[in-house]
Motif scaffolding. Structure first.
Motif, PDB file in Angstrom:
ATOM      1  N   GLU A   1      -1.500   4.860   3.400  1.00 39.69           N
ATOM      2  CA  GLU A   1      -2.387   3.591   3.836  1.00 39.69           C
ATOM      3  C   GLU A   1      -1.570   2.714   4.869  1.00 39.69           C
ATOM      4  N   ARG A   2      -0.469   2.570   4.623  1.00 34.69           N
ATOM      5  CA  ARG A   2       0.315   1.622   5.533  1.00 34.69           C
ATOM      6  C   ARG A   2       0.287   2.194   7.038  1.00 34.69           C
TER       7      ARG A   2
ATOM      8  N   GLU B   1       1.038  -1.137   0.069  1.00 33.74           N
ATOM      9  CA  GLU B   1      -0.072  -0.059  -0.053  1.00 33.74           C
ATOM     10  C   GLU B   1       0.905   1.130  -0.112  1.00 33.74           C
TER      11      GLU B   1
ATOM     12  N   ASP C   1      -7.015  -8.922  -3.802  1.00 33.64           N
ATOM     13  CA  ASP C   1      -8.426  -8.121  -3.788  1.00 33.64           C
ATOM     14  C   ASP C   1      -9.535  -9.052  -4.604  1.00 33.64           C
TER      15      ASP C   1
ATOM     16  N   ALA D   1      -2.943   1.645   8.539  1.00 34.16           N
ATOM     17  CA  ALA D   1      -3.156   0.228   8.964  1.00 34.16           C
ATOM     18  C   ALA D   1      -2.535  -0.122  10.218  1.00 34.16           C
TER      19      ALA D   1
ATOM     20  N   GLY E   1       1.809  -6.469   2.203  1.00 33.50           N
ATOM     21  CA  GLY E   1       0.882  -5.704   1.636  1.00 33.50           C
ATOM     22  C   GLY E   1      -0.493  -5.698   2.055  1.00 33.50           C
ATOM     23  N   ARG E   2      -1.496  -5.722   1.114  1.00 33.89           N
ATOM     24  CA  ARG E   2      -2.851  -5.652   1.289  1.00 33.89           C
ATOM     25  C   ARG E   2      -3.397  -7.175   0.903  1.00 33.89           C
TER      26      ARG E   2
ATOM     27  N   HIS F   1      -5.891 -11.322   3.854  1.00 36.78           N
ATOM     28  CA  HIS F   1      -6.510  -9.908   3.348  1.00 36.78           C
ATOM     29  C   HIS F   1      -5.652  -9.133   4.494  1.00 36.78           C
ATOM     30  N   GLY F   2      -5.213  -7.910   3.804  1.00 37.29           N
ATOM     31  CA  GLY F   2      -4.632  -6.845   4.675  1.00 37.29           C
ATOM     32  C   GLY F   2      -3.216  -7.392   5.321  1.00 37.29           C
TER      33      GLY F   2
END
Lengths: 187, 1208
Positions: B811-812, B807, B846, B815, B842-843, B916-917
Motif C-alpha cells: 500500500e505504501r 500501511e 479513518d 501511495a 501512515g494513513r 488523511h493519507g
C-alpha cells in the motif's frame, strides 16, 4: 499562625505508646460516659460517638482533638467532605460521618474534630462529645439493620460493651467506599 | 523449613539409636557378644553423627538401619548369611566405621560362633514354640514393632513409585506397584513379616533395574509379583497383559531416583549441556568424518606409508580436540588407536584391507558414541570393538575399564562444561568487572541491589559449612551461585558470572555426592566468597578498587573445578590444591594496586560514587523542603506586616515629634510674655539668662524622646530590611534545595528509548511491517516517576502507530511513500509539562470507520452532523474501539481509548492531529510533579481557591462589549475567536452573589481537550508562589483539584485543576450518550504470570512482556504462584525450573491437577539443557521448554501460539 494549635488539649489525647506506664487518658479525660475504667492497659481501645453510632479505633493509633476554627471548606465536593485543615503542615481531610448516617438527626452543638493518625495518613472526623477509652472486653455482635451501605462497607467488626454497640472502623475501607462519591452529584 | 527438616532428621536418628541401644543391651544379656559388639559399633557411629550435628542420613542407610532389627531376628533364627548381612551394614560407607578387613572377619566369626554356641538351646526353644515369648521377648517385640512401621514405610515408598510411574506413563510399573501395595495390605496380618520385608526390600532394586533395563527386569518384577507370600492370583492372560504393558510403557530411559519422592528437585541438581559444548561435539563429529574420509581413501600402494602418517596426524589433532571438549575417555581411546596406526606406520606390511576395515568400523563407533554419549551404555561398543584381537596393540581389560569409566564420566563432565567452557588458566578478563557499554541500567540497578544481599548470604552459607554446616547450607550456597551467575550473565558482568559459574559446579559436585567440602576446599570457597563480596562492594561503589587477587582466587576455584571434573571429588581429606594459596582478597582499597586491572578500574572509577537511597527518603526530603518554603513565606508575611506597622509607627512618631516641637514653641512664647512660672530668681533679666522652669525642661525632653523614638524606629526598619534580605536569601536557598532534591529524581529520556525501539521492532515483526523510529529530545531530563508512567502509554501509541497507522508495504509503495514507515517521537518541555509528539507517516485516522462505530454504538444518530474534530474525540472515549474482537490479537495492546485513559488518569492530556493519507500525530502532555507553582488566589463565593498555570493560556480584563449571547450561551469574542464562557462559580457549583450587571473582574482563557474556554472570575485576590500538597493518604485525588496549599496565614486553599473542572462540567452537558461503566483498559490485556526466584530474571521478563502488551503478575516461587492463582487467573504462566520451596516442575504438576486451571499454558524457561530435565518438565505437563538465554521473539511467538490455541 501555623503553630497555633491547641497545645494543651492536644496533649491530653496523645497516647504515649512508647511508655506503657503512662496512661494519659485515664485521669485527665473528660469522658462523655460517667464511669471510667481505672485499669486502662495498652490493649484498651479508643471509641468515639457520631450521632447514635459508636466507633472503635485501635488504642495505639495517634489521636488528637484539633481546633475546628481552622477548617477550610472546599466547593463542589460531597457534603460529607467538610473540607481540609492544616495540621502541622499536613493537609488533613475532614469527614462528617453524621451526613453518612442519613438518619435525619441533626448533629449536636458541642462537636469536636478528632484527628486520627499522623503525617499523610491523618484524617479528621467530626465527633459528638469527646472520645473515650474502653477496656478491651467486648462481646461479639451483629450489624444493625439500619446501617447505611457506605458505612457497612467500612466496618470490619461489630462488638458490644455495656449495652452499646461498637463498630470497628477501617479507614482504608471507609475511603474506598467513599472514593466513588468524591465529587458532588450534579442535579 | 531448614530447622524443621533438621529436627525430624535428628528425631529419626535418635529413634534408630534407641532401638539399637535396646538391642545391644538385650544381646549382652543373652550372651550374643558378637551382636552386642556390632550394635555398639553402629551406636558409636550414629552418636558421632548426632554429636557433630549431621543428622541427615541417606535414605539408603535409613532403610538399612530400619531393617537392622529384622536382620537380627534372621540372625537369631539362624538364617543363612544372616551374620554376613549384619556385617555388611557395618561396612556401609555412610556409617564410616573404621575397621580393617580382618576385624570385620573376626566379628563375623564371633557372630557365627555365638549363634552356634546357643544353637542347641535356641533350637530347643524354637521347637517349644516359645522362642519369642521366653528368652528373647524384648528383641522380638522391638523387632515386631518396627516391622509394622517398616512395612508401612515400604508401602509409602511403593506408592511414590506408583505415582512417579503414572506421571511418566509407565502404566505397567504403576500396576505392579499398586498390586503389591494391595496385596501387602491384605496379607500383612497373616504373612511372615521377615519374608514380606525381604520381598519389599528387594522391590526398589527391581524397579530401578526395570527403569534401566526394562526388557530384562520385567520378568523379575513379575516373578516378585508371583511370590506366594503376596497371594496375588494372576491368571496367565493377566500375566501376559501386564508383561506387554511393562515392556511397552518402559519408555523412560533414566533411572528413577531410588526412594526419593521429590524427583523434580533431585533432577534439578543435575548439570547442563550448554550450547558451547554442543558446538564442540559437532566439531568432533566433523573431524570424525574427515578421518573416515581419509580411511576410505587409503590405497594399498607405495603411498600407504604417507597416508598412514596423515591419519596419524589427524588422530593427533582429534586427541587434542577431544581433550578440549572434555571427552577424556575418547581422547584415551584415540591415543590407543594412534598407537595402532603408528604400529601400522612402522610395519606397513601388517596393514591389510582387513585392518582398514577395522579402523573404519572404529571411526563409525566413534561417531555413534558422539551421537549417544549422554546415554547410559555410551561407548560400550567402542570399547568392545577395540578388544578385537585383530588390533596389533590390544586394549587390556583394566585400561578398557578405566577408559569406560572416563567415557561415562565424560558424559557428566561434558555436561558440566557450561558457558564459558572450563579453562585451566584464569585470565584477567575472567575477573573483569567492566560493565558492557550497552548495559541495561534498570537491570544493573536491580543486580546491584540484590548483589550485596546475595554475596552476604553466600558468605554466610560457606561459613556455616566451615562450622559443621548441613547439606542445606551447601544447597543454599549452590542456589545463590546459580542465581548470581544468571543475573550477572544477563547484565553482562563477566567477572561475577565466571566465578559463580565455577563455584556452582564445585558446590553442585559436593551436593550431588552428599559430601561436605573438606577444610582445604572450604578455605578456597571462603576466599571466593570474600572475593565475591569485594566485587560486589566495588560494583556498588563502596570501594574504589576491584578486589585484588581475584584472578588468583578464580584460578584456585578453577583448579578445584578441573580436579573434580577429572578425578571426581577428593576423598576424605583432600589433598591441598596444586598451587600455593595466595593471600585472601584485600577488602580495603589498596591504592598501590598495579595489577592488570589498573586501567580498567580507573575507567570505572570515573563513574561517580553512587548512593542508593529509598525513594521514600527523597520524598520526605522534598516534603520537608516544601515545609521550609511554607514557613519561609509565613515568616515573610509576618515581616511584611511588621514593616507596615513600623511604617505606621513612624508616621506616629513624626506626628509626636511635630507636636512636641509645637509644645516647646508654645512654652517659649509663654516665657517671652513674661509670665514666668517661677518667681524665685529675680536678679537676672530673662535676656541675661534663660529661665528654665519644669515645663520647659519636660517639653525639651519630650522633643528629644520623640526624636529618639523615631530614630529607633528607623533603626528597627533597617534591621527588618536586613531580615527581609536574609529571609529572601533563605527562600532562594530552600527553592534551590528543592530543585536539587527534584534533580535526584530526574532521568534522561534516553533511558527508555531502547525499550521503545524494542517495542517497535517487536510490533513490526509481529505485524510484518517495516518501520523506523527516530527520536529527538532524548537528552531531556525529566522526573523518573513521570517518565515511568509515560512508558506504558507510549508503548501503546507506538504499537498502534505500527499496527493501525502504517500501511502495508504494498500500500505504501502504491501511495508513493517509502516502503519503510517512519515514526517520529519528539520529547520537549513546555512549561511544567512534558510534551511528547508521536508522528507517523501512515494513513491517518479513518473517520468513516469511527463514524460507523459511533453509529453502531448509538452514540450518534445516522443523520447527525458531527465534525471530524468531534469524531476524533470519540476514539478517546472509554470502551470505544473501531476494531472488532477478532482482529484484536491478544498481547498486542489496547486501543487509543486506553491510552487516553492512562494519560488522563496521570493528569495529562492527549491530542490527535490527523491528515488523511499522510499520517497521524499524537500529542501527549504530561504534567511534571508540581510542588511549587505560581498561582492566582481567587474568590469563588465565600471560598478562597488557588488557580495554577495548568491549562492557563491568558489572563484578560474583558469589557462588556466583548461578550455576546448566542442561543442562551454566553460567548466571549476576542481577536476574532469565539470562546465559550463559564463562570468559576458555576464550575464549582457555588451560588453567584454578584449584583446584576456587575462585571467580572478577570477572564481566564483555559485550554482543555483541544479547545479553549473562558472562565470568569469574581476577583483575583492575590498572585503568589505556592507549595502544592495532596489531600493525604486516603483522598489522594479529588476530581477538579490538583491539591491544596497552605497560605501564609496557615489556612488551606484548595488548588483547582481548571482543565479537569471544565472537562467535568462538559461531561454533564455532553450531547452524546456516555457509556455507563468505564472498564479499566488494562483488564482487557492478556495476563501472564511469571514465576522466577531471581529478581533480575523476573524483572527482565516482566519488562519484556509488559512492553509487549501483557498485564504481568509475578511470583517468586511455586508456593507464591499458587497463592497468587487464588486471586488472579492468568492466561499463561512462565516459570523457572529451580526455585526455593516449590520448583517449576512441582508447580506444573500441581496445576495440572487443578480442575479449573489445568489447561493453562505453561512455558518453562530454564538454564537446564539436558534431555532429562526436558523430559521431566514435559511429563509434568509443560507446554514449551525454553532454554536460557531465550530469544525474545521466540518467547513471544510461543506465547502467542499458546494463547491462540487456548482461545480456539
Amino acid at each position: 499562625m501555623l503553630l497555633e494549635y491547641p497545645t494543651v488539649e492536644r496533649e491530653l489525647f496523645e497516647l504515649n505508646t512508647q511508655d506503657p506506664t503512662v496512661k494519659p487518658l485515664a485521669t485527665s479525660f473528660n469522658s462523655t460516659e460517667d464511669h471510667l475504667n481505672p485499669d486502662i492497659s495498652d490493649e484498651s481501645v479508643l471509641g468515639f460517638r457520631v450521632g447514635n453510632l459508636r466507633f472503635l479505633l485501635a488504642a495505639n493509633i495517634f489521636c488528637e482533638i484539633v481546633d475546628q476554627n481552622k477548617v477550610s471548606p472546599l466547593p463542589n465536593v460531597q457534603p460529607w467532605f467538610s473540607g481540609v485543615l492544616n495540621l502541622r503542615g499536613d493537609i488533613v481531610p475532614i469527614i462528617d460521618l453524621h451526613i453518612l448516617l442519613a438518619d435525619g438527626s441533626t448533629p449536636l452543638k458541642n462537636r469536636h474534630l478528632l484527628a486520627i493518625d499522623k503525617g499523610k495518613k491523618t484524617v479528621a472526623f467530626w465527633i459528638d462529645g469527646y472520645p473515650q477509652m474502653l477496656s478491651p472486653h467486648f462481646t461479639s455482635a451483629s450489624a444493625p439493620d439500619d446501617l447505611p451501605d457506605v458505612l457497612r462497607q467500612a466496618i470490619t467488626d461489630y462488638s458490644r460493651q455495656d449495652q452499646h454497640l461498637w463498630l470497628t472502623l477501617s479507614l482504608d475501607k471507609l475511603f474506598k467506599a467513599l472514593s466513588v462519591h468524591t465529587v458532588q452529584d450534579k442535579d | 523449613m531448614l530447622q524443621h527438616a533438621d529436627n525430624t532428621e535428628t528425631t529419626r536418628l535418635k529413634a534408630h539409636i534407641d532401638t539399637i541401644d535396646q538391642l545391644a543391651n538385650q544381646a549382652s544379656e543373652t550372651n550374643y557378644f558378637g551382636l552386642q559388639d556390632v550394635c555398639l559399633l553402629i551406636l558409636e557411629a550414629l552418636n558421632e553423627r548426632l554429636h557433630n550435628e549431621i543428622p541427615a542420613i541417606t535414605t539408603e542407610l535409613d532403610l538399612c538401619l530400619q531393617n537392622f532389627p529384622v536382620r537380627v531376628v534372621e540372625y537369631l533364627q539362624n538364617t543363612a548369611n544372616a551374620a554376613e548381612n549384619i556385617i555388611s551394614l557395618l561396612k556401609h560407607p555412610d556409617l564410616n566405621i573404621a575397621l580393617i578387613d580382618d576385624e570385620f572377619t573376626l566379628l563375623e566369626q564371633t557372630l557365627t560362633d555365638d549363634s552356634t554356641a546357643q544353637h542347641s538351646y535356641t533350637d530347643l526353644v524354637t521347637e517349644n514354640n516359645a522362642y519369642a515369648a521366653q528368652h528373647y521377648p524384648e528383641i522380638r517385640t522391638t523387632a515386631n514393632d518396627t516391622q509394622t512401621q517398616y512395612i508401612e514405610k515400604h508401602l509409602s515408598t511403593l506408592e511414590n513409585y506408583a505415582n512417579e510411574a503414572a506421571e511418566k506413563a509407565q502404566y505397567g510399573l504403576q500396576d505392579v506397584c499398586l498390586l503389591i501395595i494391595d496385596a501387602v495390605q491384605t496379607q500383612q496380618a497373616e504373612a511372615n513379616p521377615v519374608e514380606l520385608l525381604t520381598l519389599l526390600d528387594s522391590l526398589p532394586v527391581l524397579i530401578n533395574h526395570y527403569n534401566q533395563d526394562p526388557d530384562n527386569a520385567t520378568d523379575a518384577l513379575l516373578a516378585a509379583l508371583n511370590q506366594p507370600i503376596l497371594n496375588i492370583a494372576l491368571i496367565d492372560d493377566e500375566q501376559n497383559m501386564l508383561r506387554t504393558l511393562l515392556i511397552e510403557t518402559s519408555t523412560v530411559p533414566q533411572a528413577l531416583p531410588a526412594n526419593d519422592n521429590n524427583p523434580g528437585l533431585e533432577a534439578a541438581t543435575h548439570p547442563t549441556l550448554p550450547a558451547a559444548s554442543l558446538e564442540l561435539v559437532e566439531l568432533l563429529v566433523m573431524q570424525a568424518h574427515l578421518i573416515e574420509k581419509l580411511l576410505d581413501e587409503i590405497i594399498f600402494n607405495d603411498d600407504l606409508s604417507s597416508h598412514l602418517e596423515s591419519i596419524d596426524d589427524e588422530l593427533e589433532r582429534y586427541i587434542n580436540v577431544s581433550k578440549i571438549a572434555g571427552f577424556a575417555g575418547l581422547a584415551q581411546l584415540c591415543e590407543h588407536v594412534q598407537h595402532n596406526t603408528q604400529y601400522f606406520h612402522s610395519h606397513p606390511d601388517t596393514f591389510t584391507p582387513h585392518q582398514q576395515q577395522l579402523l573404519q568400523t572404529w571411526i563409525g563407533h566413534v561417531k555413534h558414541y558422539l551421537a549417544t554419549f549422554t546415554e547410559e551404555d555410551a561407548g560400550l561398543a567402542l570399547i568392545t570393538h577395540l578388544n578385537d584381537s585383530q588390533w596389533p596393540v590390544a586394549l587390556t581389560p583394566d585400561i578398557a575399564l578405566k577408559v569406560l569409566n572416563h567415557l561415562r564420566h565424560t558424559n557428566l563432565s561434558a555436561e558440566q562444561t557450561a558457558l564459558p567452557k572450563r579453562t585451566h588458566l584464569a585470565s584477567d578478563n575472567d575477573v573483569s568487572l567492566t560493565l558492557p557499554s550497552d548495559v541495561n541500567q534498570e537491570l544493573l540497578g536491580i543486580l546491584l541491589h540484590e548483589l550485596p544481599i546475595y554475596t552476604q548470604e553466600f558468605s554466610q552459607a560457606i561459613h556455616n559449612l566451615q562450622q559443621d554446616g548441613s547439606a542445606e547450607d551447601l544447597n543454599v550456597a549452590q542456589r545463590i551461585a546459580h542465581t548470581l551467575k544468571g543475573s550477572a550473565n544477563t547484565v553482562g558482568i563477566g567477572g561475577i558470572a565466571v566465578l559463580t559459574h565455577h563455584l556452582e559446579d564445585i558446590l553442585e559436585a559436593y551436593a550431588k555426592a552428599h559430601k561436605m567440602p573438606g577444610s582445604a576446599a572450604i578455605n578456597v570457597l571462603i576466599d571466593a566468597a570474600d572475593c565475591l563480596e569485594a566485587m560486589s562492594e566495588f560494583l556498588i561503589g563502596m570501594s574504589q578498587q576491584p578486589p585484588d587477587g581475584a584472578r588468583q582466587i578464580l584460578q584456585e576455584i578453577l583448579d578445584w573445578a578441573n580436579q573434580i571434573d577429572q578425578s571426581g571429588l577428593p576423598d576424605q581429606e583432600e589433598s591441598t590444591p596444586r598451587q600455593p594459596r595466595p593471600a585472601a582478597v584485600e577488602h580495603t582499597a589498596n591504592t598501590t594496586a598495579t595489577t592488570g586491572l589498573g586501567d580498567e578500574s580507573s575507567s570505572i572509577s570515573q563513574q561517580t560514587a553512587m548512593v542508593r537511597v529509598p525513594s521514600e527518603q527523597i520524598d520526605t526530603l522534598l516534603r520537608m523542603s516544601g515545609e521550609s518554603l511554607i514557613l519561609n513565606s509565613q515568616a515573610n508575611e509576618r515581616l511584611r506586616r511588621l514593616k507596615a506597622q513600623l511604617l505606621a509607627m513612624d508616621t506616629q512618631f513624626i506626628t509626636l515629634q511635630r507636636l512636641s516641637d509645637e509644645l516647646e514653641q508654645l512654652i517659649d512664647i509663654q516665657d517671652l510674655t513674661g509670665k514666668t512660672l517661677s518667681g524665685i530668681d529675680q536678679e537676672f533679666d530673662s535676656l541675661e539668662m534663660d529661665q528654665y522652669n519644669e515645663l520647659y525642661t519636660t517639653s525639651r525632653r519630650l522633643v528629644e524622646a520623640a526624636f529618639d523614638a523615631r530614630e529607633m524606629n528607623l533603626d528597627a526598619r533597617s534591621e527588618l530590611e536586613h531580615m527581609s534580605e536574609v529571609l529572601e536569601y533563605q527562600q532562594r536557598l530552600v527553592i534551590d534545595t528543592q530543585g536539587a532534591i527534584m534533580q535526584t529524581r530526574l532521568v534522561p529520556v534516553a533511558s527508555i528509548t531502547s525499550r521503545l525501539q524494542r517495542t517497535l521492532r517487536q510490533t513490526c515483526r509481529l505485524t510484518g511491517k517495516n518501520s523506523e523510529l527516530s527520536l529527538s529530545g532524548e537528552q531531556l531530563m525529566i522526573d523518573g516517576d513521570v517518565l515511568n508512567a509515560m512508558i506504558d502509554p507510549l508503548m501503546h501509541i507506538l504499537r498502534n502507530a505500527v499496527d493501525h497507522g502504517l500501511e502495508s508495504e504494498a500500500e505504501r509503495l502504491a501511495a508513493g511513500k517509502p516502503s519503510v514507515g517512519l515514526i517520529n517521537l519528539e520529547f520537549d518541555r513546555e512549561g511544567n509539562n512534558i510534551l511528547v509528539r508521536c508522528r507517523d507517516d501512515g494513513r491517518g485516522l479513518d473517520f468513516a470507520a469511527i463514524r460507523n462505530t459511533a453509529e453502531q454504538r448509538g452514540v450518534i444518530q445516522q443523520d447527525q452532523d458531527v465534525s471530524e474534530e468531534e469524531l476524533k474525540r470519540f476514539i478517546l472515549r472509554p470502551n470505544f474501539s473501531t476494531r472488532t474482537e477478532s482482529t484484536q490479537t491478544s498481547g498486542r495492546g489496547v486501543g487509543m481509548n486506553a491510552v487516553h485513559f492512562q494519560v488522563v488518569s496521570l493528569g495529562g492530556s492527549l491530542n490527535l492531529y490527523s491528515q488523511h493519507g499522510k499520517g497521524l500525530t499524537i500529542e501527549l502532555r504530561m504534567p511534571l510533579p508540581i510542588s511549587r507553582s505560581h498561582a492566582l488566589l481567587a474568590m469563588a463565593g465565600t471560598y478562597r481557591v488557588a488557580i495554577t498555570s495548568k491549562g492557563l493560556k491568558q489572563i484578560l480584563y474583558a469589557v462588556a462589549d466583548d461578550f455576546s449571547s448566542v442561543g442562551g450561551e454566553q460567548i466571549l469574542h476576542m481577536e476574532g475567536i469565539d470562546y465559550p464562557v463559564i463562570s468559576l462559580n458555576r464550575l464549582l457549583h457555588v451560588a453567584e452573589n454578584r449584583k446584576k450587571n456587575q462585571r467580572h473582574s478577570a477572564v481566564l482563557l483555559i485550554e482543555h481537550d483541544e479547545k479553549t474556554s473562558a472562565v470568569l472570575l469574581d476577583s483575583i485576590a492575590d498572585s503568589l508562589e505556592l507549595v502544592i500538597k495532596d489531600f493525604g493518604h486516603y483522598l489522594k485525588k479529588i476530581p477538579g483539584y490538583i491539591g491544596a496549599a497552605i497560605m501564609g496565614d496557615g489556612a488551606v486553599a484548595p488548588v483547582l485543576d481548571m482543565p479537569a473542572l471544565l472537562r467535568l462540567s462538559a461531561q454533564s452537558t455532553s450531547a452524546y450518550v456516555e457509556p455507563a461503566e468505564i472498564i479499566d483498559p488494562r483488564a482487557l490485556l492478556s495476563k501472564v504470570l511469571i514465576v522466577d526466584d531471581s529478581l533480575s530474571q523476573r524483572r527482565s521478563l516482566e519488562q519484556l512482556l509488559s512492553d509487549a502488551g501483557f498485564a504481568v503478575h509475578i511470583a517468586r516461587d511455586g508456593i507464591e504462584a499458587i497463592e497468587l492463582l487464588t486471586e488472579v487467573t492468568p492466561d499463561i504462566i512462565l516459570t523457572d525450573l529451580e526455585m526455593p520451596r516449590m520448583n517449576g516442575i512441582e508447580l506444573t504438576a500441581h496445576l495440572r491437577t487443578q480442575a479449573q486451571i489445568k489447561n493453562l499454558p505453561i512455558i518453562m524457561i530454564t538454564s537446564r539443557t539436558t534431555q532429562k530435565h526436558h523430559k521431566l518438565a514435559e511429563d509434568a505437563g509443560v507446554d514449551f521448554y525454553l532454554v536460557k538465554p531465550v530469544r525474545e521473539d521466540d518467547l513471544l511467538s510461543k506465547i502467542q501460539y499458546l494463547l491462540q490455541k487456548r482461545n480456539q
